[in-house]
Design an enzyme around this catalytic site. Structure first.
Site, PDB file in Angstrom:
ATOM      1  N   ASP A  80       0.849  -1.173   0.000  1.00 49.71           N
ATOM      2  CA  ASP A  80       0.000   0.000   0.000  1.00 49.71           C
ATOM      3  C   ASP A  80       0.898   1.241   0.000  1.00 49.71           C
ATOM      4  O   ASP A  80       1.836   1.321   0.796  1.00 49.71           O
ATOM      5  CB  ASP A  80      -0.845  -0.058   1.285  1.00 49.71           C
ATOM      6  N   ASP A 229      -9.488  18.430 -17.229  1.00 43.28           N
ATOM      7  CA  ASP A 229      -8.874  17.217 -17.786  1.00 43.28           C
ATOM      8  C   ASP A 229      -7.958  17.519 -18.968  1.00 43.28           C
ATOM      9  O   ASP A 229      -6.872  16.963 -19.066  1.00 43.28           O
ATOM     10  CB  ASP A 229      -9.988  16.242 -18.213  1.00 43.28           C
ATOM     11  N   HIS A 234      -3.199  20.065 -21.678  1.00 43.57           N
ATOM     12  CA  HIS A 234      -2.817  19.832 -23.082  1.00 43.57           C
ATOM     13  C   HIS A 234      -3.073  21.067 -23.957  1.00 43.57           C
ATOM     14  O   HIS A 234      -2.224  21.475 -24.734  1.00 43.57           O
ATOM     15  CB  HIS A 234      -3.616  18.672 -23.694  1.00 43.57           C
ATOM     16  N   LYS A 320     -15.848  15.168 -25.675  1.00 45.33           N
ATOM     17  CA  LYS A 320     -15.929  13.712 -25.785  1.00 45.33           C
ATOM     18  C   LYS A 320     -17.177  13.420 -26.605  1.00 45.33           C
ATOM     19  O   LYS A 320     -18.108  14.236 -26.651  1.00 45.33           O
ATOM     20  CB  LYS A 320     -16.061  13.090 -24.397  1.00 45.33           C
TER      21      LYS A 320
HETATM   22  C1  BG6 Z   1      -5.849  12.547 -21.186  1.00 42.84           C
HETATM   23  C2  BG6 Z   1      -7.231  12.776 -20.654  1.00 42.84           C
HETATM   24  O1  BG6 Z   1      -4.933  13.393 -20.555  1.00 42.84           O
HETATM   25  O2  BG6 Z   1      -5.852  12.827 -22.577  1.00 42.84           O
HETATM   26  C3  BG6 Z   1      -8.221  11.893 -21.373  1.00 42.84           C
HETATM   27  O3  BG6 Z   1      -7.259  12.482 -19.263  1.00 42.84           O
HETATM   28  C4  BG6 Z   1      -8.136  12.080 -22.863  1.00 42.84           C
HETATM   29  O4  BG6 Z   1      -9.547  12.143 -20.935  1.00 42.84           O
HETATM   30  C5  BG6 Z   1      -6.686  11.977 -23.316  1.00 42.84           C
HETATM   31  O5  BG6 Z   1      -8.905  11.077 -23.464  1.00 42.84           O
HETATM   32  C6  BG6 Z   1      -6.544  12.358 -24.778  1.00 42.84           C
HETATM   33  O6  BG6 Z   1      -5.250  12.021 -25.187  1.00 42.84           O
HETATM   34  P1  BG6 Z   1      -4.960  11.585 -26.658  1.00 42.84           P
HETATM   35  O7  BG6 Z   1      -3.490  11.372 -26.704  1.00 42.84           O
HETATM   36  O8  BG6 Z   1      -5.759  10.347 -26.919  1.00 42.84           O
HETATM   37  O9  BG6 Z   1      -5.435  12.730 -27.487  1.00 42.84           O
END
Ligand code: BG6
Length: 460
Positions: A80, A229, A234, A320
């Site tokens: 753990d 997220d 990103h 999404k």
């Molecule tokens: C992740 C997110 O960081 O990036 C996900 O948590 C998302 O929700 C993903 O699906 C997308 O990454 P990629 O490389 O598939 O565009």
């Protein structure tokens, strides 16, 4: 590449199964890494064989000999991560490896963000956060924090344990081939750089569309939503790479300085410039609250208030359950005057599209004439990455793991960047903003109206 012990904390989780183990396999297969072992920590009773077979389906056409070499390099520690005894056992294993000459240690925290701080503290109290014999590095997965206050506290807390040069905050978009190409495209082509500013660019769109829903990550996703997220990390990293000034050299310090300056100049996004949505059926997904108000779609307009970009809108859109998976950057240049053509026809503006995935490449549109007439049409000057180099681009995680082992922080996010990014989205997270329902495959109508009010259109 230095020899190292890679400790994967949370080796039984999805990230490890889908990305980390397959990336280690590819690095091994491509002979990019040789002298390493992996210690995987997880709570469940498992064998190393289970770990390998769990990842096998994420490795296309696995080579049995490479898999078997990888298997021999992994050892499993059942324990753990909140329990001090786990760290005692880990310490014993690490000193055994040190005697064999493996003195460098990389801790990869492939866990939920709530574990970052306690794990860092446990590493410190067991004396594993530094070493006099080799380097110690630590990788934190995203999301780093869940709002500005939280990220500031987390940064302060982990900096008591590790120095910034030991810390690698992952944003896997920075490991993608075409994302790494943005700076090269911009700064090595004289046809682009002089035009890359408010005088010639009408607007920029950064799009991250996914066709999938939340799949089996409902419990995590429902607490975060699209802005936390993917936008905070990103998408703002993409914005920083598109908008930054040329660094004085391509090293971690200079690149991150320039990205930070852009993020610092980016105005905090306003709720009036944001449209949030949720795909219909989301609240029926596993582990999602039935009355959830979490957004699975976000569109917004941002401004970078500096000399290069003043008044140029940067539109961001992610969702999404969109029609298709597509991550791209669309740059629309100003329209050329149409006076010469057909009594002042409106000309299609040139645009440059950097396609990050699934197809990788970029293209530029130019106006030209149709054969036999003076009618105008647009043609593409197209660079298709796969057609030129074959479809063997390294996976983002592979590139990032290689970079951590080489001690290159340029593709990892610094604490000030993380905090600046949280500040940009502060006005639209943890608020009761209106979240519109949308049908799978379609943007919410409000998002279409939102950009059309500015006389523009979403590229996809
Ligand atoms: C992740 C997110 O960081 O990036 C996900 O948590 C998302 O929700 C993903 O699906 C997308 O990454 P990629 O490389 O598939 O565009």
């Amino acid at each position: 590449m230095s020899k190292a012990v890679i400790v994967i904390m949370g080796i039984t989780g999805d990230l490890s199964k889908r990305k980390l183990i397959p990336s280690m396999y590819r690095l091994l297969k491509n002979k990019k890494i040789k002298d390493f072992v992996i210690v995987g920590i997880g709570r469940r009773a498992l064998s190393v064989g289970d770990i390998i077979s769990g990842s096998k389906k994420f490795i296309p056409q696995p080579d049995a000999a490479v898999l078997s070499t990888l298997e021999k390099k992994i050892s499993y520690l059942q324990g753990d991560l909140d329990d001090k005894r786990t760290y005692g056992e880990l310490k014993k294993r690490l000193s055994g490896y040190a005697k064999e000459g493996l003195t460098n240690v990389l801790f990869y925290l492939a866990t939920l963000p709530g574990h970052f701080d306690p794990i860092a503290k446990n590493l410190q109290s067991s004396g594993l956060n530094k070493s006099s014999k080799g380097w110690v590095r630590v990788v934190f997965e995203k999301p780093f924090g869940s709002n500005l206050t939280d990220a500031v506290e987390l940064n302060a807390s982990i900096k008591k344990v590790f120095s910034e040069d030991q810390i690698y905050r992952i944003d896997h978009y920075l490991g993608k081939e075409l994302v790494q190409n943005i700076a090269v495209l911009r700064f090595s082509n004289t046809v682009l750089e002089p035009l890359w500013n408010k005088n010639h660019i009408d607007h920029v769109q950064i799009i991250l569309n996914e066709d999938i829903g939340v799949e089996d990550r409902g419990g995590f996703y429902d607490k975060y939503g699209a802005v936390k997220d993917v936008v905070q990390n990103h998408m703002l990293q993409l914005l920083a790479l598109v908008a930054m000034e040329a660094p004085s050299s391509f090293n971690a310090l200079q690149i991150r300085n320039e990205k930070f300056k852009v993020l610092q100049s980016t105005r905090s996004v306003d709720a009036h410039d944001t449209i949030l949505g949720q795909y219909s059926g989301y609240s029926k997904e596993n582990d999602v609250k039935v009355d959830s108000n979490t957004e699975t779609f976000a569109a917004m307009k941002l401004f970078v208030d500096n000399m290069r970009w003043q008044h140029v809108p940067f539109y961001l859109k992610t969702g999404k359950k969109m029609k298709e998976k597509k991550s791209l950057i669309y740059i629309q240049f100003e329209e050329a005057p149409g006076v010469l053509f057909k009594g002042g026809a409106k000309l299609e503006p040139n645009h440059l599209v950097i396609t990050v995935q699934p197809s990788e490449g970029f293209y530029m549109t130019l106006n030209t004439k149709l054969p036999g007439s003076m009618e105008l049409t647009q043609v593409k000057m197209d660079f298709c990455h796969d057609c030129t180099y074959g479809a063997n681009t390294p996976e983002a995680y592979e590139t990032l793991l290689e970079s951590v082992l080489a001690g290159d922080q340029s593709v990892f996010v610094r604490s000030d960047e993380v905090e600046a990014s949280w500040r940009i989205v502060e006005g639209i997270i943890d608020k009761e903003l209106k979240v519109r329902s949308y049908a799978a495959g379609k943007d919410p109508k409000a998002a279409t109206d939102f950009i059309e009010r500015d006389g523009r259109k979403w590229f996809v």
